[in-house]
Design an enzyme around this catalytic site. Structure first.
Site, PDB file in Angstrom:
ATOM      1  N   CYS A  18      -6.655  -4.187  -3.974  1.00  0.00           N
ATOM      2  CA  CYS A  18      -5.334  -4.784  -4.148  1.00  0.00           C
ATOM      3  C   CYS A  18      -5.242  -6.188  -3.598  1.00  0.00           C
ATOM      4  CB  CYS A  18      -4.263  -3.898  -3.533  1.00  0.00           C
ATOM      5  SG  CYS A  18      -4.519  -3.594  -1.798  1.00  0.00           S
ATOM      6  N   HIS A  24      -1.438  -1.623   1.353  1.00  0.00           N
ATOM      7  CA  HIS A  24      -1.371  -2.238   0.038  1.00  0.00           C
ATOM      8  C   HIS A  24      -0.956  -3.689   0.203  1.00  0.00           C
ATOM      9  CE1 HIS A  24      -1.332  -2.193  -4.229  1.00  0.00           C
ATOM     10  NE2 HIS A  24      -0.014  -2.387  -4.369  1.00  0.00           N
ATOM     11  N   ASP A  40       3.544  -6.470  -8.844  1.00  0.00           N
ATOM     12  CA  ASP A  40       2.345  -5.841  -8.269  1.00  0.00           C
ATOM     13  C   ASP A  40       1.214  -5.939  -9.274  1.00  0.00           C
ATOM     14  OD1 ASP A  40       0.433  -4.402  -7.030  1.00  0.00           O
ATOM     15  OD2 ASP A  40       1.712  -2.686  -6.547  1.00  0.00           O
TER      16      ASP A  40
END
Lengths: 654, 308
Positions: free
Chosen positions: A410, A454, A470
């Protein structure tokens, strides 16, 4: 000058050395191995000395041992103070004290040192298994105390244990009273040394390629969250911790000082109320859902201009906070582009290909929102993959990731996306935090682990303000919807706990977590607030510390009085007691056979008379009477003796 | 089973050795020894010539104790017992000359022949284990044990000990006539005085002190105390004129401990209490009309109380 050890007598010695070994055992997990080995060797030496197999060391050997080991500790920790070095020194001193223990006084001192070391174990963990274990250790140490002070009772190993258990059982109500009623202070009663927090894992203040994928491999719990109403969809559970706005070409970090205007906040709908139980992580940030209700912030916390919720002090204890969040919101919709210059900052040099790509996106798209959409489409369609073990990146990390390796975690996606946005002139920033969490049906709360760490992006769009984007969701939608375990291919180095598909194991784990959460909240976290809340819920209103002290005094008096009454009450003694009842049965058997005991005839006299009148019964009767005398008049009557006496009486036939 | 065994064996041989001098009186010898072990004092009451002095002498010799004998007479003064300070011309100061009381074992012979004043000097020393003369207090040696002998009070020219002073003696025993067989051996045997002179001490003051300490550790169970209390309670009412005092109760427990110890046991049994009760309680009990047939009273008391 070596000498034989005449103290302590061996039964007491067994208790003492076993207790010391048990109390030191958990420390072996974090002490340097050589020190554990030395301590164990010293205990073994002393044990052998008590058994008469080895002489005790002379004074000079002790001095050498002390100096050598202390130097070792100094070398290992570079200090003799603080938690780790302090515990190491205590361990060493206790083991050495054993070797110079020659008198009753020394042994008592050792036992009390042992009690103290019980407490030091809690410096490292305070969970239920350790607490249960240490209860057992206290049981053994109390047994040692009993064996030392009453050597006769220690001949049977069970006697000190029984007495010790009885003593501790009597102490339990006192312990509970003290726990509930002892006035709590606002903060902790005493501070732990600063090195007690050194090993906490969690989000760090910067993000570079690899920093989160490393964290994700830990299944340690970051925090737990419980919603008052129905929980929101997992895909909207973005626990926001840090906003990173400064980029040096490789690492994203927080921007120091105040930047941009005070954000305006427009909210719609009703706030979602929830509570967080945050494990100590030694950092001030609070993992709040977006966007926290500014009117209902937890005490001792504040909102920064980038809407990070921060505590005033680093969180070094388990902390429970009540929060509320508006999921529907617009943030800083009225800001102007010049005010957001810090969100466009990029290094002068580096990543030329990415800059070129950004300019192309800019020229192809009509507005900022389309730039965002095209960038996400790029990630989705050009064969990017989501992995915990991406290849290492060099100097132009964004270029290498975007055009060469195309696989990352991520932080790679968030970093690359934010870079592209800034290069294309769209204000953007990285947010680090946690996403999702495991719902625990046993406790009705979410468990959020380090493996849920994250990173994502926020872009500022004209008229809409800061919008969460995202990029990881574009690559791997299931990471956001179903959690990390489902998003990664088999063989990725995820913690075992997240991998397991065995239903009952998972259920067991969740139930255990619910239990230990209550333990954390109600036992470890029983602070002033909880204490006041407890009495308020009992309908006693706000209780002052003076009232608590009174309650404590009265409660302790009542408990001690009850225990005293229960043990000292004369009516409790059965009269005639069991031994006597059995003896009378024996006498009754003989009376039937025509051999009545006279009321004032003692047992030995009676046995002698049996011998002269009924010699064939004499041996049985003698043994029986001997046992009776030990039980009724002896100092060491025990339950086992009573059992065998009962059997003797049953078997006896006149 | 028993840690007291070596000492108990030594004490057993003590009983046997004294028994070679005083023939056929094992029970009385045992009681006398128990009295020493219980840190009490012994009163022997009997007619002249029954072996009272011989018993005391033999006991002192066997136990390895320093022995002094004080013959009580009508003109005995306290200073004759305790000692006196005499002016030493050379050193020009008073020097204390200790009296015969400064010994481990004192035989106070025919204590009822002396005046109450002299008697009380002895009894004070027995009680306090120290002597105060001319304003100075001097400790008596340890162990300290007094055997007083007394002629039966019907005899002419005696000052019988009052009850309050009788109470200071842990036990009172009588020796009584020997049986025919023992008397025969006595008559045929060699001179007792010479036999005592040739006897070997089996103990010394230090081991006697150790034994006294061991005796105090003999275990007394609740059930046994129930029995002792039942006996005391019975003595205080009904057919007894004067009951047993708390001091008598203590004496009974101490003496029972010593008796149990002599038997090699580490706990006291009702039999031990029964064995010592006539000696311990005999001189403290009075019948309803004040008469004192010690043994009969004690036996009546024992027979009337069931062991709880």
């Amino acid at each position: 000058m070596p000498s034989r050890a005449s103290f302590p007598p061996l039964p007491a010695g067994h208790w003492l050395f076993a207790g010391i070994t048990l109390v030191l055992a958990p420390h072996a997990l974090h002490l340097p191995p050589w020190l554990s080995a030395i301590a164990l060797a010293m205990i073994a030496w002393r044990w052998a000395a008590a058994a008469g197999r080895l002489p005790l060391p002379g004074k000079w050997i002790l001095v050498l041992l002390l100096a050598g080991s202390a130097a070792g500790i100094l070398f290992e920790y570079r200090t003799l103070f603080g938690r780790d070095a302090g515990v190491a020194m205590l361990t060493l001193m206790l083991a050495l004290k054993l070797l110079e223990m020659r008198s009753y006084r020394d042994a008592m001192l050792t036992v009390f040192l042992g009690y103290f070391l019980v407490i030091t174990n809690f410096f490292y963990t305070q969970d239920i298994p350790l607490a249960v274990y240490l209860f057992a250790v206290v049981l053994v140490l109390t047994g040692a105390l009993i064996a030392l002070n009453h050597p006769a009772s220690a001949r049977r190993w069970r006697a000190p244990l029984q007495l010790s258990a009885l003593l501790l059982a009597q102490a339990v109500p006192v312990m509970l009273l003290l726990f509930v009623l002892f006035p709590r202070l606002g903060g902790p009663l005493w501070g732990l040394p600063s090195d007690a927090f050194s090993a906490k894992s969690g989000l760090s203040e910067t993000i570079a390629p690899g920093s989160i994928s490393e964290l994700v491999q830990s299944d340690a719990i970051a925090f737990r969250a419980q919603f008052e109403g129905a929980p929101p969809m997992p895909s909207s559970l973005y626990w926001r911790a840090l906003v990173l706005e400064s980029f040096d070409g490789r690492t994203w970090s927080r921007l120091r000082g105040r930047h941009g205007p005070e954000p305006t906040l427009e909210t719609t709908g009703t706030p979602i109320a929830y509570s967080l139980t945050i494990e100590p992580h030694d950092k001030p940030w609070i993992f709040a859902l977006e966007v926290p209700d500014p009117q209902a912030l937890p005490p001792d916390s504040f909102l920064t201009r980038s809407l990070q919720l921060m505590a005033n002090t680093p969180m070094q204890r388990l902390t429970r906070l009540n929060l509320s969040a508006y999921l529907d919101h617009r943030v800083a919709a009225d800001a102007t582009l010049p005010q957001l210059g810090h969100a466009l900052q990029l290094p002068e040099q580096g990543n030329p290909q990415a800059r070129e790509l950004a300019l192309r996106l800019r020229s192809e798209a009509g507005n900022d929102a389309e730039v965002v959409a095209r960038a996400l489409a790029l990630f989705r369609e050009q064969g990017y993959s989501y992995t915990l073990t991406p290849p290492l990146l060099g100097e132009n990390s964004i270029d290498e990731f975007l055009f060469a390796t195309r696989s990352g975690f991520c932080e790679h996606y968030a970093s690359a996306f934010t870079f592209l946005m800034r290069a294309a002139g769209v204000p953007a920033r990285i947010v680090a935090g946690y996403q999702g969490g495991e719902f625990n049906p046993a406790g009705g709360y979410f468990i959020v682990r380090q493996s849920d760490a994250h990173a994502w992006s926020e872009v500022w769009l004209d008229g809409r303000g800061w919008v969460r984007v995202d990029p990881t969701a574009a690559v791997s939608a299931s990471r956001i919807q179903n959690g990390i375990a489902s998003a990664l291919a088999a063989g990725e180095p995820l913690p075992f706990l997240l991998r397991t598909d065995i239903a009952w194991l998972k259920q067991l784990r969740q139930q255990w977590d619910a239990v230990s959460t209550y333990w954390d909240l109600w036992v470890l976290g029983f602070d002033q607030e909880q204490q006041i809340g407890l009495f308020a819920r009992l309908g006693l209103g706000i209780v002052s510390w003076r009232e608590l002290v009174w309650g404590l005094a009265i409660g302790l008096g009542a408990v001690l009085g009850l225990i005293a009454a229960f043990t000292l009450w004369p009516g409790r003694r059965p009269a005639p007691d069991k031994v006597q009842a059995l003896y009378l049965r024996f006498c009754a058997k003989l009376e039937k056979a025509g051999l009545a005991r006279m009321p004032s005839e003692g047992p030995l006299d009676f046995a002698q008379r049996i011998r002269s009148l009924r010699p064939e019964l004499a041996d049985d009767a003698d043994a029986l009477v001997q046992r009776y005398v030990e039980l009724r008049y002896g100092a060491h009557a025990s339950g086992d003796m009573l059992k065998s006496f009962a059997a003797q009486v049953r078997r006896f036939k006149a | 089973m028993d840690t007291n065994t070596p000492l108990a064996v030594m004490l057993e041989s003590t009983v046997r050795q004294v028994g070679q001098i005083i023939l056929g009186k094992e029970r009385e010898i045992r009681l006398a020894l128990a009295c020493v072990l219980a840190r009490g004092h012994l009163l022997i009451e009997d007619l002249p010539g029954m072996g009272k002095t011989t018993l005391a002498h033999a006991l002192a010799q066997t136990l390895g104790l320093q022995f002094h004998r004080i013959q009580f007479t009508a003109d005995l003064l306290p200073a004759d017992i305790l000692g006196v300070s005499v002016f030493d011309r050379e050193r020009s100061q008073f020097v204390f000359h200790p009296g015969p009381i400064f010994a481990h074992l004192i035989l106070a012979d025919e204590v009822n022949r002396a005046t109450p004043k002299a008697q009380s000097a002895l009894l004070e020393a027995m009680e306090e284990h120290q002597v105060t003369t001319e304003g100075e207090t001097r400790a008596l040696p340890a162990p300290f044990f007094v055997i007083a002998t007394q002629n039966p009070t019907q005899q002419v020219g005696t000052f019988p000990l009052p009850e309050s002073q009788l109470d200071r003696f842990l036990m009172r025993i009588a020796l009584g006539y020997p049986d025919a067989q023992a008397e025969r051996m006595l008559l045929a045997g060699e001179d007792r005085r010479e036999m005592i002179a040739h006897m070997q001490p089996l103990l010394d003051p230090a081991s006697l002190l150790a034994a006294q300490h061991k005796v105090s550790e003999v275990f007394v169970a609740e059930a046994l105390l129930d029995y002792v209390q039942a006996l005391i309670a019975r003595s205080r009412g009904g057919k007894f004129g004067a009951g047993l005092s708390p001091r008598a109760g203590l004496a009974l427990v101490h003496a029972s401990r010593a008796w149990a110890f002599l038997a090699g046991r580490s706990q006291v049994l009702p039999e031990d209490v029964q064995a010592v009760l006539p000696a311990v309680a005999g001189h403290r009990l009075r019948g309803p009309s004040g008469e004192a047939d010690a043994d009969a009273l004690a036996q009546a008391l024992l027979a009337s109380v069931a062991i709880p």
